[in-house]
Design a protein around this motif. Sequence first.
Motif, PDB file in Angstrom:
ATOM      1  N   ASP A 123       0.686  -1.121  -0.025  1.00 12.66           N
ATOM      2  CA  ASP A 123      -0.102  -0.070  -0.132  1.00 12.66           C
ATOM      3  C   ASP A 123       0.899   1.141  -0.071  1.00 12.66           C
ATOM      4  O   ASP A 123       1.609   1.443   1.031  1.00 12.66           O
ATOM      5  CB  ASP A 123      -0.735  -0.054   1.287  1.00 12.66           C
ATOM      6  CG  ASP A 123      -1.707   1.174   1.298  1.00 12.66           C
ATOM      7  OD1 ASP A 123      -1.755   2.114   0.554  1.00 12.66           O
ATOM      8  OD2 ASP A 123      -3.055   1.058   2.233  1.00 12.66           O
ATOM      9  N   PRO A 124       0.990   2.220  -1.204  1.00 16.32           N
ATOM     10  CA  PRO A 124       1.829   3.201  -1.211  1.00 16.32           C
ATOM     11  C   PRO A 124       1.294   4.213  -0.241  1.00 16.32           C
ATOM     12  O   PRO A 124       2.400   4.978   0.042  1.00 16.32           O
ATOM     13  CB  PRO A 124       1.819   3.327  -2.807  1.00 16.32           C
ATOM     14  CG  PRO A 124       0.587   2.891  -3.187  1.00 16.32           C
ATOM     15  CD  PRO A 124       0.319   1.797  -2.383  1.00 16.32           C
ATOM     16  N   GLU A 125       0.162   4.172   0.260  1.00 15.71           N
ATOM     17  CA  GLU A 125      -0.190   5.170   1.249  1.00 15.71           C
ATOM     18  C   GLU A 125       0.352   5.048   2.478  1.00 15.71           C
ATOM     19  O   GLU A 125       0.491   6.147   3.081  1.00 15.71           O
ATOM     20  CB  GLU A 125      -1.768   5.569   1.095  1.00 15.71           C
ATOM     21  CG  GLU A 125      -2.262   5.815  -0.168  1.00 15.71           C
ATOM     22  CD  GLU A 125      -3.671   6.049  -0.263  1.00 15.71           C
ATOM     23  OE1 GLU A 125      -4.179   6.288   0.862  1.00 15.71           O
ATOM     24  OE2 GLU A 125      -4.264   6.344  -1.295  1.00 15.71           O
ATOM     25  N   THR A 126       0.352   3.784   2.891  1.00 13.95           N
ATOM     26  CA  THR A 126       0.749   3.595   4.337  1.00 13.95           C
ATOM     27  C   THR A 126       2.324   2.927   4.357  1.00 13.95           C
ATOM     28  O   THR A 126       2.756   2.769   5.651  1.00 13.95           O
ATOM     29  CB  THR A 126       0.021   2.489   4.861  1.00 13.95           C
ATOM     30  OG1 THR A 126      -0.113   1.292   4.074  1.00 13.95           O
ATOM     31  CG2 THR A 126      -1.494   3.169   5.073  1.00 13.95           C
ATOM     32  N   SER A 127       2.821   2.926   3.182  1.00 12.14           N
ATOM     33  CA  SER A 127       4.253   2.188   3.089  1.00 12.14           C
ATOM     34  C   SER A 127       4.070   0.802   3.832  1.00 12.14           C
ATOM     35  O   SER A 127       5.350   0.541   4.663  1.00 12.14           O
ATOM     36  CB  SER A 127       5.214   3.261   3.585  1.00 12.14           C
ATOM     37  OG  SER A 127       5.463   4.392   2.789  1.00 12.14           O
ATOM     38  N   VAL A 128       3.374   0.356   3.692  1.00  7.04           N
ATOM     39  CA  VAL A 128       3.283  -1.146   4.362  1.00  7.04           C
ATOM     40  C   VAL A 128       3.202  -2.304   3.111  1.00  7.04           C
ATOM     41  O   VAL A 128       2.540  -1.985   2.119  1.00  7.04           O
ATOM     42  CB  VAL A 128       2.039  -1.340   5.222  1.00  7.04           C
ATOM     43  CG1 VAL A 128       1.705  -2.568   5.835  1.00  7.04           C
ATOM     44  CG2 VAL A 128       2.418  -0.522   6.722  1.00  7.04           C
ATOM     45  N   TYR A 129       3.837  -3.370   3.348  1.00  8.84           N
ATOM     46  CA  TYR A 129       3.504  -4.511   2.266  1.00  8.84           C
ATOM     47  C   TYR A 129       3.031  -5.661   3.329  1.00  8.84           C
ATOM     48  O   TYR A 129       3.112  -5.762   4.294  1.00  8.84           O
ATOM     49  CB  TYR A 129       4.903  -4.756   1.533  1.00  8.84           C
ATOM     50  CG  TYR A 129       5.877  -5.710   2.335  1.00  8.84           C
ATOM     51  CD1 TYR A 129       5.855  -7.098   2.461  1.00  8.84           C
ATOM     52  CD2 TYR A 129       6.816  -4.979   3.325  1.00  8.84           C
ATOM     53  CE1 TYR A 129       6.776  -7.754   3.291  1.00  8.84           C
ATOM     54  CE2 TYR A 129       7.609  -5.817   4.018  1.00  8.84           C
ATOM     55  CZ  TYR A 129       7.585  -7.200   3.882  1.00  8.84           C
ATOM     56  OH  TYR A 129       8.634  -7.689   4.731  1.00  8.84           O
ATOM     57  N   THR A 130       2.400  -6.489   2.472  1.00  6.76           N
ATOM     58  CA  THR A 130       1.617  -7.634   3.139  1.00  6.76           C
ATOM     59  C   THR A 130       2.228  -8.796   2.479  1.00  6.76           C
ATOM     60  O   THR A 130       2.099  -8.927   1.296  1.00  6.76           O
ATOM     61  CB  THR A 130      -0.020  -7.754   2.992  1.00  6.76           C
ATOM     62  OG1 THR A 130      -0.301  -6.503   3.595  1.00  6.76           O
ATOM     63  CG2 THR A 130      -0.391  -8.827   3.674  1.00  6.76           C
ATOM     64  N   HIS A 131       2.709  -9.841   3.252  1.00  2.31           N
ATOM     65  CA  HIS A 131       3.422 -11.362   2.787  1.00  2.31           C
ATOM     66  C   HIS A 131       2.417 -12.306   3.254  1.00  2.31           C
ATOM     67  O   HIS A 131       1.994 -12.494   4.179  1.00  2.31           O
ATOM     68  CB  HIS A 131       4.611 -11.219   3.642  1.00  2.31           C
ATOM     69  CG  HIS A 131       5.375 -12.520   3.094  1.00  2.31           C
ATOM     70  ND1 HIS A 131       6.673 -12.540   3.388  1.00  2.31           N
ATOM     71  CD2 HIS A 131       5.255 -13.466   2.113  1.00  2.31           C
ATOM     72  CE1 HIS A 131       7.113 -13.745   2.952  1.00  2.31           C
ATOM     73  NE2 HIS A 131       6.297 -14.163   2.214  1.00  2.31           N
ATOM     74  N   SER A 132       1.754 -12.800   2.061  1.00  2.00           N
ATOM     75  CA  SER A 132       0.531 -13.817   2.345  1.00  2.00           C
ATOM     76  C   SER A 132       1.127 -15.244   1.951  1.00  2.00           C
ATOM     77  O   SER A 132       1.819 -15.113   0.665  1.00  2.00           O
ATOM     78  CB  SER A 132      -0.379 -13.471   1.773  1.00  2.00           C
ATOM     79  OG  SER A 132      -0.963 -12.141   2.113  1.00  2.00           O
ATOM     80  N   LYS A 133       0.727 -16.306   2.470  1.00  2.00           N
ATOM     81  CA  LYS A 133       0.865 -17.619   2.017  1.00  2.00           C
ATOM     82  C   LYS A 133      -0.598 -18.192   2.207  1.00  2.00           C
ATOM     83  O   LYS A 133      -1.579 -17.678   2.812  1.00  2.00           O
ATOM     84  CB  LYS A 133       1.873 -18.285   2.641  1.00  2.00           C
ATOM     85  CG  LYS A 133       3.207 -17.944   2.069  1.00  2.00           C
ATOM     86  CD  LYS A 133       4.352 -18.820   2.731  1.00  2.00           C
ATOM     87  CE  LYS A 133       5.396 -19.294   1.919  1.00  2.00           C
ATOM     88  NZ  LYS A 133       6.419 -20.212   2.399  1.00  2.00           N
TER      89      LYS A 133
END
Length: 70
Positions: free
Chosen positions: A8-18
């Motif tokens: 999410d470029p707005e929050t500078s967070v990435y999500t790693h999912s499996k």
Amino acid sequence: MTVRITHDPETSVYTHSKKAWSNSYPLSRLPEWIAFYKKQRQDFPRAGRIYDEDIEALEALARRLNIPFE
């Protein structure tokens, strides 16, 4: 097993999912997680290629966002 990485470029967070789990982290920690998975692969060679997909997906995100990593 499929790895999914979104950010999410707005929050500078990435999500790693499996398949069974999902976690979110600040983009600033992305190089740390790449290093972690590489170390796991090195420390646990019996696991085979289990970490490769994670490493490839995380590195692809880092390259796309111009985040340096080793």
